[in-house]
Design an enzyme around this catalytic site. Structure first.
Site, PDB file in Angstrom:
ATOM      1  CG  ASN A 196      -0.606   7.785  10.639  1.00 15.82           C
ATOM      2  OD1 ASN A 196      -1.297   6.999  10.010  1.00 15.82           O
ATOM      3  ND2 ASN A 196       0.624   7.517  11.033  1.00 15.82           N
ATOM      4  CB  THR A 227      -0.984  -0.056   1.186  1.00 14.97           C
ATOM      5  OG1 THR A 227      -0.267  -0.353   2.372  1.00 14.97           O
ATOM      6  CG2 THR A 227      -2.029  -1.110   0.947  1.00 14.97           C
ATOM      7  CB  THR A 238      -9.936  10.762   3.907  1.00 14.04           C
ATOM      8  OG1 THR A 238      -9.606  10.634   5.256  1.00 14.04           O
ATOM      9  CG2 THR A 238     -10.559   9.492   3.393  1.00 14.04           C
ATOM     10  CB  THR A 281      -2.970  -3.556   6.699  1.00 15.83           C
ATOM     11  OG1 THR A 281      -2.306  -2.993   5.587  1.00 15.83           O
ATOM     12  CG2 THR A 281      -4.234  -2.793   6.958  1.00 15.83           C
TER      13      THR A 281
END
Lengths: 405, 405
Positions: free
Chosen positions: B400, B149, B405, B189
């Protein structure tokens, strides 16, 4: 309802503050004194690496059957991980104060907060104690300051209220707290001292005190780290013509509990507002859990998540991180039955995301952020909890990394 | 010993990669195919909020008695919290691939990684699958990239070794992993796929695989957050004239385990090196615990502490934070018997700090940081654990929080 200007201690309590040069500025010592040994409830850190003062305070409370008369506090030095010598320092300071007050040393508790692994300057401190015991007062502005480390704001409230309109005297509560700033060299710690003149059965008082802690100081997180010195102590010295409250069915018990909880929650939230580097205050509410413990567990896990906290700093409605945090606990729930709200806007229902909400981006810019996760379980018992945290900002990293030891 | 250039899959395995425009750049689809259904061990996220693909994979493994033939992976979209429709998408993609391969859909597992709460572009993906199944290969450089990713580096190793000098064929292991970068919009992840041609009893293989996970992927933390899609899958397709390894007493089992553990630990450490914003690689070792679980618990708690990680970013030998983190677990130990070393230098012994060590400041500037906490308990069982983490830097917050988004 809460009175913020200065602090009036309930009758029967006096305080003195002092400067022992443990911190580079401000008062760094506090003595909190009752006229006689009084009912005392305490909750301490569960950290295995407790400071010697915490271990000693636990012993004294056992020995005196929870009736002590004085608390000695210093800020700027935690006196933790200082071995046998550090424990002897604590004992020597307690004995010195006890001798000055002409009381038994077991009636004195000591708390320290600050840097770990350094010896206390006890000669300075003994000299300062000699001066402090000559200047006790019942009304002061310095006591909230004397327990601070790198907190930006003092945290102090006093309150006076009638538990029942038929009673003669109002009940007083006065409380101070510190945290979760750091100290040289940066520990996230909290201390709180609460005094009251409630006339109440001790077991009942203890029960109410613990329940209030569970819904206040146990509901906050700044960075998820736990200190070696955390202590919350309540002393009760009834100077009142009111009759004694014997059990929880007495409605005065509920009124007292509500007022105590109100003060403790406000102090807890103040600690979060003053959290290291905080730019946002985040309320995490979890509803529809099987029980309070589950709801609290999920809410605290969300509140501690670095990914959630950085997203909030960036005003990013990145709710995937919230559900990932919620799902990482052992708590049972069915994702297919949940609903998630950000700033009151539904973003997820039945594990299905709601279409982009243009309002949300703007709402996320606000200083106060509300996260509400409904786990969707139907239960009869209490099943919700609220926790409070702050965002994780550049300043958190700066405060904790750049200022060297 | 580990071969880094490109990836040679063991005989009997083939891969194909594809571009379905799920990510803005790079390959984002992978098919890993065995010649026939083969022994497959898997460990998935324990998050309650599992992606539908994870739940489905668990079902398929049950149905096929842990013998599957293909794994379909996409990066850039986790297909988590997408409800019933998302689950139907997974099923449709699996059925589509199965039809192309002319095998039963239960023989296909699917994994997704990336943004939570968005539907997959399944038409694109189906078209790409049609193209991919025409281009399987046994030697490739794209498969490690297809599962990334926002990782900065690919993570891939293959290894070939003799389990016993008397054997005819060497054993091959080939493995890829991704994490803990984020994706749009930022999830931490991890995925890993391991193929081998070991000829081994399945229960023994499963046991060895789980033990290797416990000492590799279960020993790392970037930010303590857990994803909805984590999966580690091992497929074994024995193409060998070697005899079957039946139990742990066969010394070939130990040799295989050592080699598998080596690859998995290396991948795990690579994930930490590539951690979000990482500037330092931190090894936390805990010794002298009552058992491995206790040692691991204490080491992971230190590794997850924001205060420890920010101190390391600031090259600050602030060991008070390390012991505070260690003490916050439920693990039994006596602080008075512990020793703490930073970069090999003793800083705390018997709960007493060692005098300032002028060497330490310089040693803390290094990129690799070693923390060793000896809990001082005398036991006969295995009693130490090692975990790996990175520091918490400005860039972690930037990655972060700032990229919206």
């Amino acid at each position: 309802m809460l009175d913020f200007k200065g602090l009036t201690y309930p009758k029967g309590f006096r305080v003195a503050t002092g400067f022992a040069n443990i911190k580079t500025q401000g008062p760094d010592m506090l003595i909190l004194l009752a006229d006689e040994p009084v009912d005392t409830c305490a909750v301490f850190t569960t950290n295995r690496w407790k400071a010697s003062s915490v271990l000693l305070a636990q012993d004294s409370l056992k020995k005196t059957n929870n009736r002590v008369q004085a608390i000695l506090v210093n800020s700027g030095n935690a006196n933790a991980a200082t071995g046998k010598e550090g424990a002897e320092d604590t004992l020597e300071l307690i004995s010195h104060l006890a001798a000055q007050l002409k009381i038994d040393p077991s009636l004195v508790l000591m708390n320290s907060t600050g840097v770990i692994g350094q010896r206390l300057p006890i000669d300075n401190m003994k000299n300062e104690i000699n001066a402090m015991v000559k200047h006790f007062s019942t009304n002061d502005t310095q006591s909230p300051q004397a327990i601070l480390t790198t907190d930006l704001c003092t945290k102090a409230y006093s309150s006076s209220f009638m538990c029942d309109s038929s009673e003669k005297d109002p009940v007083k509560i006065s409380a101070i707290a510190k945290g979760s700033g750091m100290i040289h060299p940066k520990m996230a710690t909290m201390l709180s001292y609460i005094t009251t003149d409630i006339f109440m059965d001790f077991d009942l008082l203890k029960k109410i005190f613990k329940e209030c802690i569970d819904t206040s100081f146990h509901c906050i997180s700044v960075d998820g780290d736990q200190s070696t010195n955390d202590s919350v102590i309540l002393m009760s010295n009834p100077n009142t013509e009111n009759s004694k409250i014997l059990d929880i069915s007495d409605k005065r018990a509920s009124v007292f509990k509500e007022n105590l909880a109100n003060i403790m929650k406000t102090l807890a939230k103040d600690i979060v507002y003053d959290g290291e580097g905080a730019t946002k205050f985040i309320t995490v509410k979890v509803t529809g859990a099987s029980n309070y413990t589950d709801a609290h567990n999920v809410a605290m896990t969300i509140a501690k998540s670095s990914l959630v906290k950085t997203a909030m700093f960036g005003s990013d409605p990145n709710w995937g991180r919230i559900i990932a945090a919620a799902g990482s606990t052992d708590v049972f729930f069915d994702p297919a039955k949940t609903s998630l709200y950000l700033q009151g806007e539904l973003v997820l229902k039945n594990n299905q995301s709601i279409k982009n909400n243009p309002k949300l981006d703007k709402l996320m810019q606000e200083k106060n952020i509300n996260i509400l996760l409904d786990l969707g379980l139907e239960t009869t018992s209490p099943c919700e909890a609220e926790c409070w945290t702050c965002d994780l900002s550049y300043n958190y990293v700066k405060i904790n990394a750049e200022y060297r030891t």
